[in-house]
Design an enzyme around this catalytic site. Structure first.
Site, mmCIF file in Angstrom:
data_model
loop_
_atom_site.group_PDB
_atom_site.id
_atom_site.type_symbol
_atom_site.label_atom_id
_atom_site.label_comp_id
_atom_site.label_asym_id
_atom_site.label_seq_id
_atom_site.Cartn_x
_atom_site.Cartn_y
_atom_site.Cartn_z
ATOM 1 N N SER A 17 0.836 -1.202 0.000
ATOM 2 C CA SER A 17 0.000 0.000 0.000
ATOM 3 C C SER A 17 0.870 1.251 0.000
ATOM 4 O O SER A 17 2.100 1.167 0.057
ATOM 5 C CB SER A 17 -0.883 -0.005 1.257
ATOM 6 O OG SER A 17 -0.064 0.165 2.405
ATOM 7 N N SER A 20 4.128 2.168 2.642
ATOM 8 C CA SER A 20 4.664 0.885 3.121
ATOM 9 C C SER A 20 6.176 0.786 2.924
ATOM 10 O O SER A 20 6.772 -0.242 3.264
ATOM 11 C CB SER A 20 3.956 -0.283 2.415
ATOM 12 O OG SER A 20 4.191 -0.253 1.018
ATOM 13 N N LYS A 22 7.952 1.110 -0.075
ATOM 14 C CA LYS A 22 8.369 0.483 -1.333
ATOM 15 C C LYS A 22 9.524 1.232 -1.980
ATOM 16 O O LYS A 22 10.514 0.629 -2.397
ATOM 17 C CB LYS A 22 7.198 0.441 -2.327
ATOM 18 C CG LYS A 22 6.008 -0.352 -1.858
ATOM 19 C CD LYS A 22 4.919 -0.390 -2.913
ATOM 20 C CE LYS A 22 4.345 0.970 -3.260
ATOM 21 N NZ LYS A 22 3.683 1.645 -2.112
ATOM 22 N N THR A 23 9.367 2.557 -2.097
ATOM 23 C CA THR A 23 10.412 3.350 -2.760
ATOM 24 C C THR A 23 11.702 3.335 -1.939
ATOM 25 O O THR A 23 12.803 3.236 -2.493
ATOM 26 C CB THR A 23 9.918 4.791 -2.985
ATOM 27 O OG1 THR A 23 8.763 4.740 -3.824
ATOM 28 C CG2 THR A 23 10.981 5.638 -3.661
ATOM 29 N N ASP A 88 10.040 2.524 -10.584
ATOM 30 C CA ASP A 88 9.176 2.935 -9.477
ATOM 31 C C ASP A 88 7.781 3.277 -10.003
ATOM 32 O O ASP A 88 7.616 3.571 -11.184
ATOM 33 C CB ASP A 88 9.783 4.150 -8.753
ATOM 34 C CG ASP A 88 9.219 4.318 -7.336
ATOM 35 O OD1 ASP A 88 8.599 3.365 -6.818
ATOM 36 O OD2 ASP A 88 9.426 5.397 -6.739
ATOM 37 N N GLU A 89 6.791 3.229 -9.139
ATOM 38 C CA GLU A 89 5.401 3.562 -9.492
ATOM 39 C C GLU A 89 4.914 2.736 -10.691
ATOM 40 O O GLU A 89 4.285 3.249 -11.631
ATOM 41 C CB GLU A 89 5.262 5.062 -9.802
ATOM 42 C CG GLU A 89 5.756 5.985 -8.693
ATOM 43 C CD GLU A 89 4.812 6.073 -7.491
ATOM 44 O OE1 GLU A 89 3.795 5.358 -7.454
ATOM 45 O OE2 GLU A 89 5.111 6.878 -6.592
ATOM 46 N N GLN A 91 2.550 0.840 -11.155
ATOM 47 C CA GLN A 91 1.102 0.779 -11.413
ATOM 48 C C GLN A 91 0.653 1.773 -12.481
ATOM 49 O O GLN A 91 -0.401 1.608 -13.076
ATOM 50 C CB GLN A 91 0.313 1.023 -10.118
ATOM 51 C CG GLN A 91 0.308 2.449 -9.591
ATOM 52 C CD GLN A 91 1.541 2.802 -8.761
ATOM 53 O OE1 GLN A 91 2.440 1.992 -8.608
ATOM 54 N NE2 GLN A 91 1.578 4.015 -8.229
ATOM 55 N N CYS A 180 -10.116 -1.256 9.305
ATOM 56 C CA CYS A 180 -10.377 0.182 9.280
ATOM 57 C C CYS A 180 -10.588 0.718 7.860
ATOM 58 O O CYS A 180 -11.098 1.829 7.696
ATOM 59 C CB CYS A 180 -9.221 0.937 9.938
ATOM 60 S SG CYS A 180 -9.000 0.518 11.691
HETATM 61 ZN ZN ZN Z 1 -6.745 -0.297 11.563
#
Ligand code: ZN
Length: 186
Positions: A17, A20, A22-23, A88-89, A91, A180
């Protein structure tokens, strides 16, 4: 990853997500390759202009020079002399990015790809799921839920926009756990 292939390329995918890391992880891997005196390059798609156009920058402000490209074919054209290719990126790239990564790995190159696996609806995002299938090594990172502190796998959009791509940071998104996360109504 302690064992890596001999006389062969491979594909590493780092997904997860927003927030998180990633980069940050992509930068760490490419830096280590640089220290090992490999020829490295990082690409990112032109759509993403946050922070800096010529760098990949993680949320903790770690950064490395990168090249902006309009499509995945440009990655192939610019990578012939490189040993290690960071993307990177992922998506935001076109679907041909999968073939491009295969082609680079078949050409004995190490390919490190980072990208969001799911969008603001919690659905598979662009070519990343296909890249996860092609990966020789796959890491799915978690963020921390900003509501309850659990590990978080979802990117909660805090505005009402219904476009798939809305560029933003903590002003527009927060990491959420399964409990959540509230999937926006269509
Ligand atoms: Zn939560």
């Amino acid at each position: 990853m302690t064992l890596t292939p001999n006389n062969s390329g491979w594909i590493e995918v780092i997904c997860g997500s927003m927030f998180s890391g990633k980069t940050e992880e992509l930068i760490r891997r490419i830096r280590r390759a640089e220290i090992a005196k490999m020829n490295t390059i990082i690409f990112k798609p032109q759509i993403d202009d946050r922070y800096s156009s010529s760098h990949v920058v993680s949320h903790n402000q770690s950064k490395l020079a990168s090249k902006l490209v309009k499509n995945s074919q440009e990655i192939l054209d610019e990578s012939s002399k490189m040993d290690v290719i960071g993307i990177d990126e992922a998506q935001f790239f076109d679907d041909d990015i999968v073939k491009v990564c295969q082609s680079l790995a078949n050409d004995n190159k190490r390919v490190v790809v980072a990208g969001l696996d799911t969008d603001y609806l919690g659905k598979p995002f662009g070519p990343v799921p296909a890249l996860m299938c092609e990966a020789d090594y796959l890491d799915k990172l978690t963020a921390i839920c900003m509501q309850c502190g659990n590990p978080a796998s979802y990117s909660q959009r805090l505005t009402q926009d219904s476009e798939q791509v809305v560029i933003g940071e903590t002003d527009i998104y927060e990491a959420r756990c399964r409990n959540c996360f509230e999937a926006p109504k269509k």
